[in-house]
Design a protein around this motif. Structure first.
Motif, short mmCIF file in Angstrom:
data_model
loop_
_atom_site.label_atom_id
_atom_site.label_comp_id
_atom_site.label_asym_id
_atom_site.label_seq_id
_atom_site.Cartn_x
_atom_site.Cartn_y
_atom_site.Cartn_z
N ILE A 46 10.64 -19.42 -28.58
CA ILE A 46 10.17 -20.79 -28.77
C ILE A 46 9.92 -21.13 -30.25
N LEU A 66 15.35 -26.21 -22.98
CA LEU A 66 14.00 -25.76 -22.59
C LEU A 66 13.00 -25.84 -23.73
N VAL A 67 13.42 -25.51 -24.95
CA VAL A 67 12.48 -25.62 -26.07
C VAL A 67 12.18 -27.10 -26.32
N ASP A 115 11.97 -29.31 -23.95
CA ASP A 115 10.96 -29.61 -22.92
C ASP A 115 9.59 -29.09 -23.33
N PHE A 116 9.57 -27.90 -23.90
CA PHE A 116 8.29 -27.31 -24.33
C PHE A 116 7.65 -28.19 -25.40
N LEU A 128 8.08 -31.35 -25.92
CA LEU A 128 7.63 -32.59 -25.28
C LEU A 128 6.29 -32.36 -24.58
N GLY A 129 6.17 -31.24 -23.90
CA GLY A 129 4.90 -30.91 -23.25
C GLY A 129 3.78 -30.76 -24.27
N GLN A 130 4.07 -30.06 -25.37
CA GLN A 130 3.06 -29.88 -26.41
C GLN A 130 2.68 -31.22 -27.04
#
Lengths: 345, 345
Positions: A47, A130-131, A133-134, A136-138
């Motif tokens: 990540i 996926l990174v 998405d990560f 965006l979540g953060q």
């Protein structure tokens, strides 16, 4: 308020630069950069690797700069009593932008990004999705920490609009008959919306009246449109004869941008056949077709007029700030408009 | 509170079904379904097409059901005074899940999903990535509308953890030496976290004390782990001799799941070489290797023990609810645990 100062009457300044703006937000940006670094941390080693490949590769960080600048313009006192809402929202905006770039590379099947090999080539499409998405979540986690429901509303709506714009672009891809209005709808959503949101959350954080939030939003939206149009022109070398080394990327990817829209509409049957072959059917002869494309654009003044359109949106952006009193930050934001447009010369 | 009722002592019920739970949330789920439909609307036609391809294809909608159920368990009165926080959060949870599935298909390069051709095959990877992003944006918008910062915190944290889990899985992909603990860390993050968040926001909405939120979170987390482990076993036909038609998907995709982890560790040199060839090197003989794989699993009781592990987490899920007094909803949630596990027989 509402006083029009002489400075605002000036047309774009050939010496325009981002220096003043960058200097005014310097200490804030140091904290944004530290925040970005700490929030890409994860026990999952891939990540920070993927995220930092893109984030460390630079870019001007215009979007987070705009969040800090509009917050400051509206009197938000960062770091006072431990408040760092502007820093967290600025970092969120940069994460949203980075996530979009990671996903765009997968969507466009790009090999390069910011002069470096694209993350998807180095780590695969999977990691890019996926990174993204990560991040965006953060980004949402940081926004929630700030605790402003209005800012959350603005940025979450922007996230949906940006994705909508990208899908719209996908639908219009390779369609040479795209109208100027259709193209504008795409760049409003996919590029300008994030500029608008980045600028709107500044006054919202400072708890200023709606009129100021709307002014900053309008500034960001129109600056974003101008920024994208100038980028479109620069991809064909702008109006200067000297071509940079990244010229022609949009052409090779078959992207429909305003220079193409204008050239296609203004062109004759033979020229339209050329655009259909190269952009719709993707039959591009690397050695000759880019020169032909630029030649057609020059003949129809498509690049000049793309920049002329950008200047129009730049003027709206400048006027949007008219209700703010004169101040160094206001002057720096006006200069940023000139900078964005003067890049094209 | 804290009274342990005889019902909870019962072990898994062979007649277990979701019927009671589904019946108790029926009117709420009708509103969730209407909300989902309205929020996938867009002028960009491709968005509802892609979203509804997946959403309309069914699935049990277990996650949104859990949000409605835990809210109801904790006394949240939906539709009272126009409140529909549970409906919006339930729809958000389903959107997050759908976005994950769309992105997973791109990551796994899957051809099928829920017995239908995967969206990425029908509309391309691009559309799957972007419509997933759109749904994520819409999910956050709905959460913001509900206005609970705690619920926002729970769900945005879950979004980051899920993506982190997916990247973790990518890093562990095709590694036959993955330990059981490593595998559990992956499924906790990528599957169970959303179950946990879906259950935790119920008591949060109802403004119940932290102990109840923690209880519901624990129920969801452990139910989620059990659910995934049973899925893993079912992918190899469960413990029954009769094989369904979707058996072997994980094997063909080289996915490392608990039945593989157990079989590899318990196996001899020859068996380990088999797993390395098929899963690490991806050299699979369609006609013979799946049978061999299932044969090895049977020899080592890997499927039985995977379900035994699921039963362990199911028991924790059941105990987590012990502090709630007996009520039809509590009984229905306990039954749901039994249902999840009894699927495997």
């Amino acid at each position: 308020m509402g006083v029009v100062l002489p400075f605002e009457e000036k047309s774009s300044d050939p010496e325009a630069s981002l220096n003043d703006l960058v200097a005014l937000v310097e200490t804030g940006m140091e904290r944004v950069n530290a925040m970005i670094l700490s929030r890409t941390g994860s026990d999952v080693a891939m990540i920070p690797e993927v995220a930092n490949h893109l984030i460390a590769s630079g870019g001007k960080r215009l979007r987070p700069i705009l969040t800090l600048a509009t917050a400051q313009l509206c009197g938000y006192r960062s770091a006072e009593g431990g408040r760092d809402g502007d820093v967290k929202l600025a970092a969120s905006v940069e994460f949203m932008h980075t996530a979009t770039l990671l996903h765009d590379d997968v969507v466009d099947e790009s090999d390069m990004r910011r002069g470096r090999v694209a993350a998807r080539i180095k780590w695969g499409n999977q990691a890019s999705v996926l990174v993204g998405d990560f991040l965006l979540g953060q980004a949402f986690k940081m926004m929630v920490e700030v605790g402003s429901l209005r800012a959350l509303d603005i940025l979450s709506s922007a996230a949906a609009v940006i994705a909508e714009g990208e899908v719209m672009q996908l639908g219009a891809a390779k369609n040479t008959e795209t109208t100027e209005d259709e193209y504008l709808a795409v760049i409003r959503a996919k590029t300008a919306e994030l500029f608008a949101a980045a600028c709107e959350v500044g006054p919202v954080l400072a708890e200023r009246p709606k009129s100021e939030a709307a002014a900053c939003r309008s500034y960001g939206m129109n600056l974003g449109i101008a920024f994208q149009l100038v980028d479109d022109a620069l991809d064909y070398g702008g109006t200067s004869a000297a071509l940079g080394k990244n010229v022609g990327d949009d052409f090779r990817e078959g992207k429909i941008t305003l220079p193409i829209v204008l050239s296609f509409r203004r062109g004759n049957a033979e020229e339209r056949a050329f655009w259909r072959r190269t952009l719709e059917q993707g039959e591009i002869d690397e050695s000759r077709d880019l020169d032909t494309a630029i030649g057609i654009m020059r003949r129809h003044r498509a690049l000049e007029d793309t920049i002329e359109r950008a200047r129009h949106y730049g003027a709206i952006a400048r006027d949007a700030l008219a209700l703010f009193p004169d101040a160094p930050m206001k002057r720096a934001l006006l200069q940023a408009v000139d900078f964005c447009i003067s890049r094209a010369r």
